[in-house]
Scaffold this active site. Structure first.
Site, short mmCIF file in Angstrom:
data_model
loop_
_atom_site.label_atom_id
_atom_site.label_comp_id
_atom_site.label_asym_id
_atom_site.label_seq_id
_atom_site.Cartn_x
_atom_site.Cartn_y
_atom_site.Cartn_z
N LYS A 1 -9.23 6.46 5.45
CA LYS A 1 -7.86 5.89 5.22
C LYS A 1 -8.20 4.47 4.44
O LYS A 1 -9.03 3.75 4.72
CB LYS A 1 -7.00 5.45 6.34
CG LYS A 1 -6.40 6.72 7.15
CD LYS A 1 -5.44 6.19 8.14
CE LYS A 1 -4.78 7.40 8.93
NZ LYS A 1 -3.98 7.22 9.79
N SER B 1 -2.39 0.51 -4.69
CA SER B 1 -2.79 1.60 -3.92
C SER B 1 -4.24 2.04 -4.37
O SER B 1 -4.49 1.97 -5.67
CB SER B 1 -1.92 2.84 -3.81
OG SER B 1 -2.47 4.18 -3.64
N ALA B 2 -5.10 2.48 -3.60
CA ALA B 2 -6.31 3.13 -4.06
C ALA B 2 -6.13 4.67 -4.86
O ALA B 2 -7.02 5.03 -5.23
CB ALA B 2 -7.26 3.10 -2.90
N GLU C 1 -0.11 -3.14 4.73
CA GLU C 1 -1.25 -2.36 4.68
C GLU C 1 -1.41 -1.45 6.16
O GLU C 1 -0.90 -2.12 7.16
CB GLU C 1 -2.41 -3.19 4.50
CG GLU C 1 -2.62 -3.07 3.05
CD GLU C 1 -3.65 -1.71 2.86
OE1 GLU C 1 -3.91 -0.73 3.77
OE2 GLU C 1 -3.97 -1.40 1.88
N ASP C 2 -1.71 -0.43 5.91
CA ASP C 2 -2.17 0.28 7.10
C ASP C 2 -3.54 0.41 7.50
O ASP C 2 -3.91 0.84 8.62
CB ASP C 2 -1.57 1.76 7.33
CG ASP C 2 -2.17 2.60 6.28
OD1 ASP C 2 -2.52 2.13 5.22
OD2 ASP C 2 -2.34 3.73 6.75
N LYS D 1 -10.72 -1.51 -2.25
CA LYS D 1 -10.54 -2.27 -1.01
C LYS D 1 -11.78 -2.07 0.06
O LYS D 1 -12.38 -0.98 0.11
CB LYS D 1 -9.33 -1.75 -0.35
CG LYS D 1 -8.06 -1.92 -1.05
CD LYS D 1 -6.82 -1.11 -0.41
CE LYS D 1 -5.65 -1.04 -1.23
NZ LYS D 1 -4.62 -0.30 -0.72
N THR E 1 1.16 10.33 3.58
CA THR E 1 0.11 11.42 3.07
C THR E 1 -1.07 11.56 3.64
O THR E 1 -1.83 12.37 3.36
CB THR E 1 0.08 11.00 1.59
OG1 THR E 1 -0.32 9.41 1.50
CG2 THR E 1 1.13 11.21 0.69
N ASP F 1 1.01 -1.14 -0.18
CA ASP F 1 -0.04 0.14 0.11
C ASP F 1 0.97 1.28 -0.03
O ASP F 1 1.98 1.25 0.27
CB ASP F 1 -0.94 -0.06 1.32
CG ASP F 1 -1.95 1.25 1.35
OD1 ASP F 1 -2.36 1.43 0.47
OD2 ASP F 1 -1.79 1.63 2.51
N LEU F 2 0.33 2.33 -0.44
CA LEU F 2 1.19 3.49 -0.44
C LEU F 2 0.93 4.36 0.86
O LEU F 2 2.05 4.58 1.61
CB LEU F 2 0.85 4.42 -1.66
CG LEU F 2 1.78 5.65 -1.79
CD1 LEU F 2 3.10 5.45 -1.97
CD2 LEU F 2 1.24 6.43 -3.24
N ASP F 3 0.03 5.20 0.85
CA ASP F 3 -0.53 6.11 2.04
C ASP F 3 -0.55 5.51 3.36
O ASP F 3 -1.33 4.48 3.42
CB ASP F 3 -1.95 6.70 1.55
CG ASP F 3 -1.95 7.54 0.23
OD1 ASP F 3 -1.14 8.56 0.11
OD2 ASP F 3 -2.50 7.04 -0.43
C1 G6P Z 1 -5.55 5.93 -0.27
C2 G6P Z 1 -5.59 6.64 0.90
C3 G6P Z 1 -7.01 7.52 0.82
C4 G6P Z 1 -7.31 8.09 -0.33
C5 G6P Z 1 -7.29 7.44 -1.49
C6 G6P Z 1 -7.56 8.06 -2.69
O1 G6P Z 1 -6.28 4.93 -0.17
O2 G6P Z 1 -5.55 5.84 2.03
O3 G6P Z 1 -7.21 8.27 2.05
O4 G6P Z 1 -8.59 8.65 -0.35
O5 G6P Z 1 -5.87 6.66 -1.46
O6 G6P Z 1 -6.30 8.84 -3.00
P1 G6P Z 1 -6.39 9.82 -4.33
O7 G6P Z 1 -4.81 10.39 -4.30
O8 G6P Z 1 -6.64 9.30 -5.53
O9 G6P Z 1 -7.24 11.05 -3.89
MG MG Z 2 -3.04 3.05 3.48
#
Ligand code: G6P
Ligand code: MG
Length: 216
Positions: free
Chosen positions: A44, A113-114, A168-169, A144, A16, A8-10
């Site tokens: 999140k 990542s989402a 993942e967090d 997810k 972020t 996962d990224l964020d």
């Molecule tokens: C991740 C973050 C979410 C965020 C989503 C979409 O899953 O944890 O907080 O809303 O990405 O991110 P974006 O950059 O497409 O707005």
């Molecule tokens: Mg995350």
């Protein structure tokens, strides 16, 4: 046995969440209500569109589709103003060491990542070209906890799901990894992430000892 990682990224590679928070809070304030860190937890791992829905439910605000669209653009513009200032200093502790360890041991890794901004963020922190595959919010139709994002990641890595380890967090992310039949490592609160195969308090938990035990 051959294994691969899917990150996962964020909240895993970079924090972020604090920038998402600033942008969502300003949006809420402009609509006349408060938006707290606790509210931010609910967003999140959640897609951008769904995040706005949740935010509007919190403020009990009803808007038209057009109004929602323009708020989504506004939110992302503010978020990107923070992202554009990011540097490699913002890679979370332990992550660079972990990626080096995987490289040295010829273990491939993908991003799952989402976020639709994921490639830009990776580029900003200098990690874009290190991933063998990137799956982001533009590639998936089901968010997810649906396993889609991780299953596409495994496919791109040409790995069986059961040989993939997801980091993942978010609860939704752990659920997605479990649904994909992957091993999951939760980063954060043990109670919150109790469905994970392994739990680390934060990214400093990726010590060489932990990795050796995990991989062998
Ligand atoms: C991740 C973050 C979410 C965020 C989503 C979409 O899953 O944890 O907080 O809303 O990405 O991110 P974006 O950059 O497409 O707005
Ligand atoms: Mg995350």
């Amino acid at each position: 046995k051959e294994i691969a990682f899917i990150f996962d990224l964020d909240g895993v590679i970079v924090d972020t969440a604090k920038y998402h928070f600033l942008a969502w809070r300003n949006l809420a304030n402009s609509l006349g209500f408060e938006f707290t860190e606790a509210h931010n937890e609910l967003l999140k791992g959640v897609s951008r569109v769904r995040s706005l829905e949740i935010l509007l439910e919190i403020g009990k605000v009803a808007l038209t589709e057009d109004q929602k669209q323009s708020l989504l653009i506004k939110k992302n513009e503010e978020y990107l103003s923070y992202v554009n200032k990011m540097t490699a200093d913002e890679i979370l502790p332990g992550i660079s060491n972990l990626l080096d360890y995987l490289d040295v041991n010829n273990i491939k890794y993908a991003l799952g990542s989402a976020s639709k901004n994921a490639p830009l963020i990776l580029e900003k922190v200098g990690l874009l070209n290190r991933f063998s595959a990137i799956v982001d919010g533009n590639d998936v139709s089901k968010a997810k906890p649906d396993p889609e994002v991780f299953l596409i990641g495994a496919q791109k890595l040409q790995m069986k799901p059961e040989n993939c380890i997801v980091v993942e967090d978010a609860i939704a992310g752990i659920e997605a990894a479990n649904a994909a039949n992957m091993v999951s490592i939760g980063i954060g609160d043990a109670e919150l992430l109790k469905k994970a195969t392994y739990i680390l308090k934060d990214t400093t938990g990726f010590t060489n000892d932990f990795l050796k035990n995990l991989i062998n």
